[in-house]
Write an enzyme that holds these catalytic residues in place. Structure first.
Site, mmCIF file in Angstrom:
data_model
loop_
_atom_site.group_PDB
_atom_site.id
_atom_site.type_symbol
_atom_site.label_atom_id
_atom_site.label_comp_id
_atom_site.label_asym_id
_atom_site.label_seq_id
_atom_site.Cartn_x
_atom_site.Cartn_y
_atom_site.Cartn_z
ATOM 1 N N GLY A 201 18.060 10.037 2.017
ATOM 2 C CA GLY A 201 19.075 9.491 1.118
ATOM 3 C C GLY A 201 19.473 8.073 1.474
ATOM 4 O O GLY A 201 19.063 7.538 2.502
ATOM 5 N N THR A 202 20.247 7.459 0.586
ATOM 6 C CA THR A 202 20.778 6.119 0.850
ATOM 7 C C THR A 202 22.235 6.055 0.400
ATOM 8 O O THR A 202 22.550 6.411 -0.741
ATOM 9 C CB THR A 202 19.985 5.037 0.062
ATOM 10 O OG1 THR A 202 18.594 5.224 0.304
ATOM 11 C CG2 THR A 202 20.397 3.646 0.499
ATOM 12 N N VAL A 203 23.097 5.611 1.300
ATOM 13 C CA VAL A 203 24.512 5.417 0.961
ATOM 14 C C VAL A 203 24.958 4.083 1.540
ATOM 15 O O VAL A 203 24.562 3.722 2.652
ATOM 16 C CB VAL A 203 25.379 6.574 1.516
ATOM 17 C CG1 VAL A 203 26.845 6.182 1.567
ATOM 18 C CG2 VAL A 203 25.205 7.827 0.676
ATOM 19 N N GLU B 5 22.736 7.027 -3.858
ATOM 20 C CA GLU B 5 21.826 7.560 -4.892
ATOM 21 C C GLU B 5 22.013 9.080 -4.968
ATOM 22 O O GLU B 5 22.820 9.647 -4.250
ATOM 23 C CB GLU B 5 20.384 7.126 -4.621
ATOM 24 C CG GLU B 5 19.924 7.247 -3.186
ATOM 25 C CD GLU B 5 19.821 8.667 -2.752
ATOM 26 O OE1 GLU B 5 19.128 9.420 -3.456
ATOM 27 O OE2 GLU B 5 20.426 9.033 -1.714
ATOM 28 N N SER C 253 14.916 8.727 -1.747
ATOM 29 C CA SER C 253 16.070 8.269 -2.521
ATOM 30 C C SER C 253 15.673 8.067 -3.969
ATOM 31 O O SER C 253 14.538 7.686 -4.255
ATOM 32 C CB SER C 253 16.606 6.944 -1.963
ATOM 33 O OG SER C 253 16.882 7.064 -0.593
#
Lengths: 247, 201
Positions: free
Chosen positions: B7-9, B23, B175
């Site tokens: 994931g990407t934050v 995302e 992501s």
């Protein structure tokens, strides 16, 4: 038991109510407080403080080492009247709770939060079997994000917020003095002087820094400090010069 | 080598507030299990948390933090500050040290001022101006770093975060699928949600 037949059996265990809804052991605990050394707490807009009268116990006791004012955390101080060992245990508990609050939330504990934790313990000791209530009234003075704070906790576990509160032997005299002379808009210096004057006025004989202990916290520094002998002496000198006390 | 958390934050702090972007893809061993997962969570009216990592772990942590924040509010009579929530999360994460939560977290809020904190899986706590977490973090962070100014308006910070998330989505297989935003200002938290493909609802 010095009660009539009807009351006699209701103080054998603290968990038993008397028919009129009283719990005698808790009321007796208040008696320990009433016999304790006179202890005063007061708060103004700018500062909160605790002052106590220290009594001569015996010429062989090193009274310089007796401590009656305790720092709970940077921003909170406290004192108590009643059974000293009970007080010490609750002070230790309050310190631990204050540290835990800093550990969990990275911020100083609000004064009422701490008072509530201590009173939870006091309350438990009025209800559980096989224990006796704490024979102390603990006064907490501090500064938090709501400003100056002053609380007195009773043996029952009840606590109230005060502008000024006195417990112990001469509580009535000190309370009367405060009712006459108290103002909320005092500055730090005035607060300290009024507190020390109140206790000095109930000391039998000559008031001196040997017989008075005091600590205060002001809203700017938010640091509770226990006053040194010489600081108390100079306040006493000032009060004497103004004719408010006799040295 | 350290495990890469899927994931990407992103979290960006400016002088006017904090922007969170993340995302929406949930992968399971190369399979896209969901295209509509939330990784950003408001905790109080002014503090939020974002996670990259295992969905189960982040949902668990969210539930715990939400409950702790409520308890704090009842006990203290005011909302918990971002700093306090971050410290509390740090202690919770450290308590799982021997069998850690597989998450990285970002905590941000607007109490006295905007604030932003980052936590690794075992709870080390750092204060940052901007940060990116998860498998797409390196791609995203290089974009954020180039465009960041402390005095940028929140809307501009949001566009920068969007650019960075899209860059991560473009090249990181873990992501994708959509972008969530949380915009935190003195007034409170505003949430926005965008889907990237027609079939991703």
């Amino acid at each position: 038991m010095s009660f009539g037949l009807s009351a006699a059996a209701y103080d054998r265990a603290i968990t038993i109510f008397s028919p009129d809804g009283r719990i005698y052991q808790v009321e007796y605990a208040f008696e320990s407080v009433r016999r304790g050394w006179t202890t005063l707490g007061l708060k103004s807009k700018k500062a909160a403080m605790v002052v106590v009268e220290k009594k001569k116990i015996s010429p062989l006791v090193d009274e310089n080492q007796i401590q009656k004012i305790f720092k709970i955390d940077d921003h909170i101080g406290s004192s108590f009247a009643g059974i000293a060992s009970d007080g010490r245990v609750l002070i230790e508990y309050a310190r631990q709770e204050a540290l835990l609050h800093r550990l969990y939330y990275d911020e100083p504990a609000p004064v009422e939060y701490l008072v509530k934790r201590v009173c939870d313990v006091k309350q438990a000791y009025t209800q559980h079997a096989g224990v006796r209530p704490f024979g102390v009234a603990v006064i907490f003075a501090g500064v938090d994000d709501q400003g100056t704070q002053l609380y007195m906790t009773e043996p029952s576990g009840r606590y109230l917020s005060y502008y000024a509160v006195a417990v112990g032997e001469k509580a009535n005299v000190v309370s009367e003095f405060m009712e006459k002379n108290y103002r909320y808009d005092m500055d730090v210096k005035e607060t300290i002087k009024l507190g020390i004057q109140a206790i000095a006025s109930v000391i039998e004989g000559k008031p001196s820094s040997e017989l008075i202990e005091a600590g205060y916290v002001d809203v700017d520094s938010k640091k509770f400090v226990i006053m040194s002998r010489s600081e108390i002496d100079s306040v006493l000198q000032e009060l004497a010069k103004e004719g408010k006390i006799k040295l | 080598m350290e495990a890469v958390l899927p994931g990407t934050v992103i979290g960006i702090k400016t002088s006017s507030g904090v922007v969170f972007a993340g995302e929406k893809r949930l992968t399971y061993d190369g399979f896209i299990l969901s295209k509509n997962v939330r990784k950003l969570f408001p905790i109080t009216d002014h503090v939020a948390v974002g996670f990259a990592g295992l969905t189960g772990d982040m949902n668990y942590l969210y539930r715990v933090l939400k409950a702790e924040a409520k308890r704090y509010e009842l006990e203290h009579g005011r909302e918990i500050k971002a700093r306090s929530l971050a410290k509390l999360l740090s202690i919770i994460l450290y308590s799982y040290k021997l069998f850690p939560m597989l998450t990285e977290a970002v905590v941000g809020g607007f109490d006295e001022a905007p604030s932003l904190y980052v936590l690794d899986p075992v709870g080390s706590l750092l204060e940052e101006r901007y940060t990116a977490l998860g498998s797409g973090s390196q791609l995203a962070l290089s974009i954020v770093e180039q465009g960041y100014r402390e005095d940028m308006p929140l809307e501009e910070a949001k566009n920068l975060a969007l650019k960075a998330i899209l860059a991560a989505i473009e090249r990181d297989v873990l992501s994708g699928d959509g972008v969530d935003f949380l915009l935190i200002t003195r007034e409170g938290i505003r949430s926005e949600e965008y889907m990237l493909t027609r079939s991703s609802s």
